[in-house]
Design an enzyme around this catalytic site. Structure first.
Site, PDB file in Angstrom:
ATOM      1  N   TYR A 113       0.842  -1.208   0.000  1.00 58.55           N
ATOM      2  CA  TYR A 113       0.000   0.000   0.000  1.00 58.55           C
ATOM      3  C   TYR A 113       0.873   1.253   0.000  1.00 58.55           C
ATOM      4  O   TYR A 113       0.712   2.146  -0.839  1.00 58.55           O
ATOM      5  CB  TYR A 113      -0.918  -0.028   1.223  1.00 58.55           C
ATOM      6  CG  TYR A 113      -1.532   1.298   1.594  1.00 58.55           C
ATOM      7  CD1 TYR A 113      -2.632   1.805   0.896  1.00 58.55           C
ATOM      8  CD2 TYR A 113      -1.023   2.057   2.659  1.00 58.55           C
ATOM      9  CE1 TYR A 113      -3.197   3.019   1.244  1.00 58.55           C
ATOM     10  CE2 TYR A 113      -1.583   3.267   3.009  1.00 58.55           C
ATOM     11  CZ  TYR A 113      -2.667   3.752   2.302  1.00 58.55           C
ATOM     12  OH  TYR A 113      -3.220   4.970   2.652  1.00 58.55           O
TER      13      TYR A 113
ATOM     14  N   LYS B 126       1.225   4.018  -2.892  1.00 60.93           N
ATOM     15  CA  LYS B 126       0.807   5.414  -2.622  1.00 60.93           C
ATOM     16  C   LYS B 126       1.961   6.348  -2.990  1.00 60.93           C
ATOM     17  O   LYS B 126       1.762   7.444  -3.504  1.00 60.93           O
ATOM     18  CB  LYS B 126       0.441   5.604  -1.144  1.00 60.93           C
ATOM     19  CG  LYS B 126      -0.857   4.964  -0.707  1.00 60.93           C
ATOM     20  CD  LYS B 126      -2.111   5.631  -1.243  1.00 60.93           C
ATOM     21  CE  LYS B 126      -2.463   6.952  -0.590  1.00 60.93           C
ATOM     22  NZ  LYS B 126      -3.774   7.466  -1.049  1.00 60.93           N
TER      23      LYS B 126
HETATM   24  N1  LIG Z   1      -7.481   6.577   7.131  1.00 60.57           N
HETATM   25  C1  LIG Z   1      -6.267   7.001   7.459  1.00 60.57           C
HETATM   26  O1  LIG Z   1      -5.852   6.961   8.616  1.00 60.57           O
HETATM   27  C2  LIG Z   1      -5.367   7.553   6.370  1.00 60.57           C
HETATM   28  C3  LIG Z   1      -4.089   8.015   6.702  1.00 60.57           C
HETATM   29  C4  LIG Z   1      -3.287   8.556   5.701  1.00 60.57           C
HETATM   30  C5  LIG Z   1      -3.753   8.625   4.399  1.00 60.57           C
HETATM   31  N2  LIG Z   1      -4.992   8.161   4.103  1.00 60.57           N
HETATM   32  C6  LIG Z   1      -5.483   8.286   2.731  1.00 60.57           C
HETATM   33  O2  LIG Z   1      -6.659   9.060   2.810  1.00 60.57           O
HETATM   34  C7  LIG Z   1      -7.589   8.629   1.821  1.00 60.57           C
HETATM   35  C8  LIG Z   1      -8.941   8.400   2.451  1.00 60.57           C
HETATM   36  O3  LIG Z   1      -8.851   7.463   3.496  1.00 60.57           O
HETATM   37  P1  LIG Z   1     -10.179   6.862   4.131  1.00 60.57           P
HETATM   38  O4  LIG Z   1      -9.836   6.403   5.488  1.00 60.57           O
HETATM   39  O5  LIG Z   1     -11.323   7.770   3.926  1.00 60.57           O
HETATM   40  O6  LIG Z   1     -10.356   5.575   3.203  1.00 60.57           O
HETATM   41  P2  LIG Z   1     -11.657   4.763   2.844  1.00 60.57           P
HETATM   42  O7  LIG Z   1     -11.222   3.342   2.651  1.00 60.57           O
HETATM   43  O8  LIG Z   1     -12.771   5.036   3.778  1.00 60.57           O
HETATM   44  O9  LIG Z   1     -12.059   5.367   1.417  1.00 60.57           O
HETATM   45  C9  LIG Z   1     -11.454   4.976   0.230  1.00 60.57           C
HETATM   46  C10 LIG Z   1     -12.556   4.851  -0.802  1.00 60.57           C
HETATM   47  O10 LIG Z   1     -11.946   4.546  -2.061  1.00 60.57           O
HETATM   48  C11 LIG Z   1     -12.875   3.733  -2.740  1.00 60.57           C
HETATM   49  N3  LIG Z   1     -12.243   2.990  -3.814  1.00 60.57           N
HETATM   50  C12 LIG Z   1     -11.397   1.939  -3.690  1.00 60.57           C
HETATM   51  N4  LIG Z   1     -11.101   1.471  -4.901  1.00 60.57           N
HETATM   52  C13 LIG Z   1     -11.754   2.247  -5.800  1.00 60.57           C
HETATM   53  C14 LIG Z   1     -11.837   2.234  -7.209  1.00 60.57           C
HETATM   54  N5  LIG Z   1     -11.201   1.315  -7.927  1.00 60.57           N
HETATM   55  N6  LIG Z   1     -12.588   3.177  -7.817  1.00 60.57           N
HETATM   56  C15 LIG Z   1     -13.274   4.093  -7.090  1.00 60.57           C
HETATM   57  N7  LIG Z   1     -13.236   4.139  -5.749  1.00 60.57           N
HETATM   58  C16 LIG Z   1     -12.487   3.214  -5.121  1.00 60.57           C
HETATM   59  C17 LIG Z   1     -13.390   2.793  -1.669  1.00 60.57           C
HETATM   60  O11 LIG Z   1     -14.587   2.163  -2.067  1.00 60.57           O
HETATM   61  C18 LIG Z   1     -13.547   3.726  -0.497  1.00 60.57           C
HETATM   62  O12 LIG Z   1     -14.866   4.232  -0.426  1.00 60.57           O
HETATM   63  C19 LIG Z   1      -6.971   7.431   1.145  1.00 60.57           C
HETATM   64  O13 LIG Z   1      -6.371   7.833  -0.057  1.00 60.57           O
HETATM   65  C20 LIG Z   1      -5.894   6.975   2.094  1.00 60.57           C
HETATM   66  O14 LIG Z   1      -4.823   6.367   1.397  1.00 60.57           O
HETATM   67  C21 LIG Z   1      -5.804   7.633   5.065  1.00 60.57           C
END
Ligand SMILES: NC(=O)c1ccc[n+]([C@@H]2O[C@H](COP(=O)([O-])OP(=O)(O)OC[C@H]3O[C@@H](n4cnc5c(N)ncnc54)[C@H](O)[C@@H]3O)[C@@H](O)[C@H]2O)c1
Length: 376
Positions: A165, A169
């Protein structure tokens, strides 16, 4: 095959047709996810048209006037279709962040890398001028101690990433930043891009990390997973992250001299804290639920000191993180019915145990004669 499902939500898209043809429209990939949905609602409140684009439907009710499009970022034609008349894309969709998802390397690569390439390509062909990418601390952090690091730190070499992952990223962030300045089709100017690197996201309704953390607490695994009680880490409240994204999109514009163009920013609450201290309200609130899957990477990284300076985001974006606590999160869990369940031995338990005992006796009785025959 790509199948794009479009769903107009709310009172016949009333707000989108209020006679303002020039109204700005943004698209949020991953718009059904925790952060994407929250960002979409906040931007819509500011009077901008919002399209939530996601491969799954949102669990929450989509507010009136926000448009939801079900589609896959891995499918270029679906992305191009969705990007019609959009001026800014917030690219948030990702796969493989935690739990079992981390084991599916092919899908992680497809969504995080190829999906991001599709977004960039579609921005160019559709003339979308701004692209804000939601990256992660993990493009720099791979388990090494980092104290007050800043954006001058180099990317963690790709082969040193302990998980796929983070590696993907990182690749995606590089691609987004490299795309800054690319020509848009039909002489429509250039694409401006930036990347925000959030710490761990928390807030009411967060379902990815917090329930598992609560479960670690319950099983006595918290100390094992969250390591050194002196280590300092960071988190970002979902609404601080919303603020940063809105500011970043503005800072890509001419009115802000495109100051964010080609730039990356760490984003957190700006308050390094120990894991134990941070999660204390969850322990004291005795909220717990769900099953965790402990992956090696999560154990490896979570307890190591790593925090970054917010200086660049403050200076260039005007980012001012607000103070939040986990108390509202505890309240949210409680409102969902989570918490210690009474373990009284009820009549139902008595009936169940009695039935089990009878089955056991029946099995034993049927087994004895054949066992005796066999031993003869
Ligand atoms: N949650 C954390 O603690 C955290 C920390 C650092 C960075 N991030 C980044 O922040 C962003 C949001 O995180 P989150 O916790 O809301 O994640 P989340 O998993 O709730 O949301 C990600 C969304 O992407 C969608 N998705 C996945 N594959 C897809 C595809 N092929 N086409 C369209 N949509 C697709 C999923 O269905 C999901 O709804 C992400 O990019 C993640 O990498 C998150």
């Amino acid at each position: 095959m790509c199948v794009l499902a479009v769903c107009f939500v709310g009172a016949k898209g009333k707000r989108m047709e209020e006679g303002n043809a020039a109204k700005e429209r943004v698209l949020i990939t991953g718009g059904a996810g925790y952060f994407g949905f929250r960002l979409g609602c906040a931007i819509y409140q500011k009077g901008v048209d919002v399209i939530l684009f996601d491969v799954v439907k949102p669990l929450q009710t989509v507010p009136e006037g926000i448009k939801f499009m079900q589609g896959d970022i891995c499918c270029l034609s679906e992305v191009e279709e969705a990007l019609r008349d959009v001026i800014c894309v917030f690219h948030i969709a990702s796969y493989g962040m935690s739990g079992r998802e981390q084991l599916n390397r092919k899908l992680i690569e497809d969504v995080n890398v190829k999906g991001t390439e599709n977004i960039i390509q579609a921005c160019k062909s559709r003339g979308v001028s701004s692209l804000v990418y939601t990256s992660t601390y993990n493009v720099i952090f791979g388990g090494q101690v980092i104290e007050n690091g800043d954006e001058s730190l180099p990317y963690l070499p790709l082969h040193l990433h302990p998980d796929h992952y983070s590696r993907t990223k990182s690749l995606a962030e590089m691609k987004v930043l490299e795309a800054n300045g690319a020509e848009l089709g039909n002489g429509r100017g250039v694409l401006r891009t930036c990347a925000l690197r959030p710490a761990g996201i928390y807030g009411p309704g967060e379902q990815r990390h917090l329930p598992r953390i609560v479960s670690y607490i319950e099983r006595g695994l918290f100390k094992f997973v969250y390591g050194d009680p002196l280590s300092l880490v960071e988190f970002v409240h979902v609404d601080n992250l919303v603020q940063a994204h809105v500011l970043a999109s503005q800072a890509l514009r001419a009115s802000k001299q495109h100051v964010a163009a080609g730039q990356a920013y760490f984003i957190s609450d700006g308050r390094p804290v120990n894991n134990f201290e941070f999660f204390r309200p969850l322990v004291e609130g005795r909220v717990y639920n769900f099953q965790p899957l402990l992956t090696r990477t999560e154990v490896y990284k979570t307890g190591v000191t790593h925090y970054f300076s917010m200086e660049k985001a403050r200076k260039e974006l005007g980012y001012e993180p607000q103070q939040y606590s986990l108390d509202e999160v505890v309240e949210w869990f409680r409102s969902q019915g989570c918490g210690p369940k009474p373990r009284n031995y009820t009549m139902m338990h008595l009936v169940r145990d009695g039935a089990l005992l009878l089955v056991l006796i029946a099995v034993l009785v049927s087994w004895f004669p054949s066992a005796a025959t066999f031993s003869l």
